[in-house]
Design a protein around this motif. Structure first.
Motif, PDB file in Angstrom:
ATOM      1  N   ARG A 256       0.807  -1.229   0.000  1.00  0.00           N
ATOM      2  CA  ARG A 256       0.000   0.000   0.000  1.00  0.00           C
ATOM      3  C   ARG A 256       0.836   1.273   0.000  1.00  0.00           C
ATOM      4  NH1 ARG A 256      -2.908  -3.356   3.698  1.00  0.00           N
ATOM      5  NH2 ARG A 256      -2.027  -2.267   5.499  1.00  0.00           N
ATOM      6  N   VAL A 257       2.148   1.173  -0.270  1.00  0.00           N
ATOM      7  CA  VAL A 257       2.981   2.382  -0.197  1.00  0.00           C
ATOM      8  C   VAL A 257       2.824   3.278  -1.421  1.00  0.00           C
ATOM      9  CG1 VAL A 257       4.681   1.308   1.325  1.00  0.00           C
ATOM     10  CG2 VAL A 257       5.051   1.285  -1.151  1.00  0.00           C
ATOM     11  N   GLY A 258       2.222   2.779  -2.504  1.00  0.00           N
ATOM     12  CA  GLY A 258       1.973   3.669  -3.618  1.00  0.00           C
ATOM     13  C   GLY A 258       2.159   3.020  -4.981  1.00  0.00           C
ATOM     14  N   ALA A 259       1.903   3.812  -6.015  1.00  0.00           N
ATOM     15  CA  ALA A 259       1.919   3.309  -7.385  1.00  0.00           C
ATOM     16  C   ALA A 259       3.313   2.853  -7.817  1.00  0.00           C
ATOM     17  CB  ALA A 259       1.393   4.381  -8.336  1.00  0.00           C
ATOM     18  N   LEU A 260       4.356   3.487  -7.313  1.00  0.00           N
ATOM     19  CA  LEU A 260       5.717   3.085  -7.668  1.00  0.00           C
ATOM     20  C   LEU A 260       5.925   1.610  -7.362  1.00  0.00           C
ATOM     21  CD1 LEU A 260       8.679   3.846  -8.469  1.00  0.00           C
ATOM     22  CD2 LEU A 260       9.063   4.299  -6.023  1.00  0.00           C
ATOM     23  N   TYR A 261       5.536   1.184  -6.182  1.00  0.00           N
ATOM     24  CA  TYR A 261       5.671  -0.214  -5.774  1.00  0.00           C
ATOM     25  C   TYR A 261       4.754  -1.118  -6.602  1.00  0.00           C
ATOM     26  CZ  TYR A 261       5.639  -4.414  -2.896  1.00  0.00           C
ATOM     27  OH  TYR A 261       5.733  -5.718  -2.464  1.00  0.00           O
ATOM     28  N   ARG A 262       3.487  -0.757  -6.685  1.00  0.00           N
ATOM     29  CA  ARG A 262       2.516  -1.607  -7.389  1.00  0.00           C
ATOM     30  C   ARG A 262       2.888  -1.801  -8.850  1.00  0.00           C
ATOM     31  NH1 ARG A 262      -0.982   1.780  -4.600  1.00  0.00           N
ATOM     32  NH2 ARG A 262      -1.516   2.872  -6.535  1.00  0.00           N
ATOM     33  N   ASP A 263       3.301  -0.734  -9.513  1.00  0.00           N
ATOM     34  CA  ASP A 263       3.630  -0.830 -10.933  1.00  0.00           C
ATOM     35  C   ASP A 263       4.855  -1.706 -11.158  1.00  0.00           C
ATOM     36  OD1 ASP A 263       1.495   0.827 -11.368  1.00  0.00           O
ATOM     37  OD2 ASP A 263       2.697   2.618 -11.806  1.00  0.00           O
ATOM     38  N   ALA A 264       5.877  -1.563 -10.303  1.00  0.00           N
ATOM     39  CA  ALA A 264       7.083  -2.377 -10.455  1.00  0.00           C
ATOM     40  C   ALA A 264       6.788  -3.848 -10.199  1.00  0.00           C
ATOM     41  CB  ALA A 264       8.170  -1.870  -9.509  1.00  0.00           C
ATOM     42  N   LEU A 265       5.971  -4.132  -9.181  1.00  0.00           N
ATOM     43  CA  LEU A 265       5.614  -5.529  -8.882  1.00  0.00           C
ATOM     44  C   LEU A 265       4.840  -6.138 -10.046  1.00  0.00           C
ATOM     45  CD1 LEU A 265       4.286  -6.943  -5.543  1.00  0.00           C
ATOM     46  CD2 LEU A 265       3.201  -7.578  -7.685  1.00  0.00           C
TER      47      LEU A 265
END
Length: 315
Positions: A256-265
């Protein structure tokens, strides 16, 4: 004892390495009361059991029928014990969890691994042959696998411990389990924070600080977060190729830390997939923030209950 149904509220406790979430859950699944307290993770098993009992008392109401505990570690529901654990909670391995909590509260207790309990809330709609991979990325990296409508426990109750898959991104890094090179060593919240420091970032006390710095363009923070995300995505993509899941869920505070994390995953996950799975994407949990405590409460209806009058003394 499976198949029981309480026409009364039950208490759900979610024990993690950082906090304990408690909820009073009605027979219809409605959360009637909530409470959160810190996990005394460095103070030993007795202190953790005392904190669990305090959480239960904080949400207790007359007529509460039982307690379900979703706990960190490898949990044997049949004996109510923690059969194995990392050092995230000091001295947790070997704890008589159900006996200790039943003794402290006077209520019967059912228990299981925390991520398996949360994963059980995701089974609706999968169908009889549905396969689920559930990852929880927070203080540690946990997981669960479900097939044919049930969450798998596996030999010694260890099924689903995704954080201890080998990870190239974690090569040489010590894991909380005592081995090296496991996913948790690079992908968990504290691991990402530690890697940020190794890259040359300024001291950060928690992952949220690193995320805030990444949002302001700190290149070390961006690298640390995306590396942890990619490691998780690659591991989940490989598992997807092996298991052919119908749904992959990624939960936990890190997710849940943000789009940077979600997009990379998501990008790393998709890159690993074999062609028949290319449309598969990781999704957040259906149950939201209450998934863990709802899953914990549901354990009282499906797993053995350890009653105060038949349990031994607390450890």
């Amino acid at each position: 004892m499976s198949g029981r149904y309480f026409d009364a509220p039950v208490i759900g406790l979610d024990l993690g390495g950082t906090k304990i979430a408690a909820a009073l859950v009605g027979a219809d699944g409605t959360v009637l009361a909530r409470h959160t307290l810190a996990t005394p993770a460095t103070e030993g098993a007795r202190a953790v059991l005392d904190a669990l009992a305090a959480g239960a008392r904080a949400v207790w109401a007359p007529g509460a029928a039982a307690i379900g505990v979703a706990a960190a570690g490898v949990i044997d529901p049949a004996t109510g014990t923690v059969t194995s654990a990392t050092d995230t909670i000091r001295g947790w391995a070997g704890t008589a969890l159900a006996a200790g909590l039943a003794t402290r509260t006077g209520l019967p207790v059912a228990c299981d691994n925390d991520v398996r309990a949360a994963a059980a809330t995701e089974l609706a709609g999968l169908g009889e042959d549905g396969i689920l991979i559930y990852a929880a990325v927070g203080t540690g990296v946990g997981g669960a696998v479900a097939a044919a409508g049930r969450v798998l426990h596996g030999a010694a109750g260890i099924a689903g411990h995704l954080g201890h898959l080998p990870s190239p991104e974690a090569d040489g890094l010590p894991c909380t389990c005592g081995a090296t090179g496991h996913l948790e060593a690079i992908a968990a919240g504290p691991a990402i924070t530690a890697h940020y420091a190794r890259l040359g970032g300024e001291r950060a006390d928690r992952l949220q600080t690193v995320a805030e710095r990444a949002a302001r363009g700190d290149p070390h923070a961006t690298r640390a977060i995306t590396l942890g995300a990619r490691a998780t995505g690659r591991a989940l993509g490989g598992l997807a190729n092996a298991l052919g899941p119908h749904r992959v869920v990624v939960a936990g505070g890190v997710s849940r830390v943000g789009a940077l994390y979600r997009d990379a995953l998501c990008a790393a996950f998709t890159a690993e997939l074999m062609p028949p799975l290319r449309a598969l994407r990781p999704v957040p949990p259906h149950g939201g923030a209450d998934a863990a405590v709802l899953g914990a409460a549901a354990l009282t209806r499906t797993l053995p209950l350890h009653r105060p009058e038949t349990t031994g003394v607390a450890p």
